[in-house]
Design a protein around this motif. Structure first.
Motif, mmCIF file in Angstrom:
data_model
loop_
_atom_site.group_PDB
_atom_site.id
_atom_site.type_symbol
_atom_site.label_atom_id
_atom_site.label_comp_id
_atom_site.label_asym_id
_atom_site.label_seq_id
_atom_site.Cartn_x
_atom_site.Cartn_y
_atom_site.Cartn_z
ATOM 1 N N GLU A 11 0.618 8.460 43.873
ATOM 2 C CA GLU A 11 1.944 8.304 44.467
ATOM 3 C C GLU A 11 2.940 9.272 43.827
ATOM 4 O O GLU A 11 3.783 9.847 44.506
ATOM 5 N N VAL A 12 2.829 9.431 42.533
ATOM 6 C CA VAL A 12 3.718 10.374 41.859
ATOM 7 C C VAL A 12 3.492 11.785 42.406
ATOM 8 O O VAL A 12 4.445 12.511 42.723
ATOM 9 N N TRP A 14 2.166 12.596 45.233
ATOM 10 C CA TRP A 14 2.547 12.699 46.645
ATOM 11 C C TRP A 14 4.051 12.894 46.774
ATOM 12 O O TRP A 14 4.516 13.591 47.664
ATOM 13 N N ARG A 15 4.792 12.265 45.882
ATOM 14 C CA ARG A 15 6.245 12.440 45.951
ATOM 15 C C ARG A 15 6.629 13.879 45.669
ATOM 16 O O ARG A 15 7.512 14.436 46.305
ATOM 17 N N SER A 16 5.945 14.486 44.703
ATOM 18 C CA SER A 16 6.252 15.870 44.369
ATOM 19 C C SER A 16 5.148 16.449 43.514
ATOM 20 O O SER A 16 4.708 15.829 42.539
ATOM 21 N N SER A 17 4.689 17.607 43.875
ATOM 22 C CA SER A 17 3.630 18.274 43.116
ATOM 23 C C SER A 17 3.832 19.773 43.221
ATOM 24 O O SER A 17 4.569 20.226 44.096
ATOM 25 N N GLU A 27 7.216 9.764 34.578
ATOM 26 C CA GLU A 27 7.655 9.040 35.773
ATOM 27 C C GLU A 27 7.104 7.618 35.873
ATOM 28 O O GLU A 27 7.769 6.742 36.414
ATOM 29 N N ARG A 69 -1.878 11.603 51.511
ATOM 30 C CA ARG A 69 -1.436 10.207 51.479
ATOM 31 C C ARG A 69 -1.771 9.511 52.786
ATOM 32 O O ARG A 69 -2.270 8.393 52.797
ATOM 33 N N GLU B 86 6.387 -0.174 51.331
ATOM 34 C CA GLU B 86 7.655 -0.748 50.864
ATOM 35 C C GLU B 86 7.759 -2.239 51.130
ATOM 36 O O GLU B 86 8.844 -2.775 51.288
#
Lengths: 122, 122
Positions: A11-12, A14-17, A27, A69, B86
């Motif tokens: 998830e981390v 996927w949020r930003s890489s 995080e 994702r 969510e």
DNA sequence: GCACTCCGTTTACGAATGTAATCGTTGATT
DNA sequence: AATCAACGATTACATTCGTAAACGGAGTGC
């Protein structure tokens, strides 16, 4: 398939890489109460499973998702629907509806969604 | 929480109970390719977890669920929604909609459901 | 050049899981 | 009564997971 703890790392990403192990720890560290070694292990398992890739950046690596994702979400959700709801979405919604667990927001969004489906195939 | 293999046994009991270990095996044996010992182990784990109860019937036991299917389904589904959507239902439906994985039947049932919700709180 | 520090890699270890085999007990058979 | 068969209970064992600690190599700072 990828485990729950592994999914937290994903998830981390996927949020930003790309991200370094250190950044990932930063995080999720407080939320998960994880030590550094934990994140490193998870990253290695994800590498072994080909769910992420690593590119060298000086002395460290930067990690990025290989598994999308969308794909993960779909696999996981479909598996649940298959096991509990005859593989279909409506019975799940019905279940939450019966349990009075649909929020106003949910209901509004569902209405919206169905309207849009109308417009698509006239 | 109760594992996936354990849930297979629970499903049998939810369909109809009480049942003997032998009957349970008869019902899932071919599908799961399980031996007798497997079912017995799973039943014991379920007993330990207080998910089923056993009443003596001559030389054997008859098992019945203590955990309600509703409750299991809810816990399991909620956990998935929390982790991936969510905590809400609508985003899950949206996901399947985007993936074109809503059947006609799903859509019809969803419409029906929303109509009924209208009627409830006028 | 040598010690130290940063990282990733390897190894660890207990709990849960999937899948049984074995043990022990008790009722049924001869 | 001695034996056998049918059950549940106990034990087993490899794998996965969660959570790390230990190890090792390569820059970095004297």
């Amino acid at each position: 398939m990828i485990s729950e703890a592994e999914a937290v790392v994903m998830e981390v990403l996927w949020r930003s890489s790309p991200r370094s192990a250190e950044e990932i720890l930063a995080e999720v560290g407080q939320a998960q109460q994880w030590q550094e070694g934990t994140v490193k292990s998870l990253l290695n398992r994800l590498l072994k499973k080909k769910a992420v890739k690593a590119e060298r950046d000086g002395r460290r690596y930067l990690y990025s998702p290989l598994l999308a994702r969308e794909k993960y979400v779909h696999q996981t959700s479909k598996s649940l629907l298959d096991r509990l709801f005859e593989g279909r979405v409506a019975p799940l919604v019905a279940h939450f509806s019966e349990q009075r667990k649909l929020s106003k927001k949910d209901i509004a969004e569902l209405r919206q969604l169905l309207e849009e489906l109308d417009d698509e195939q006239p």
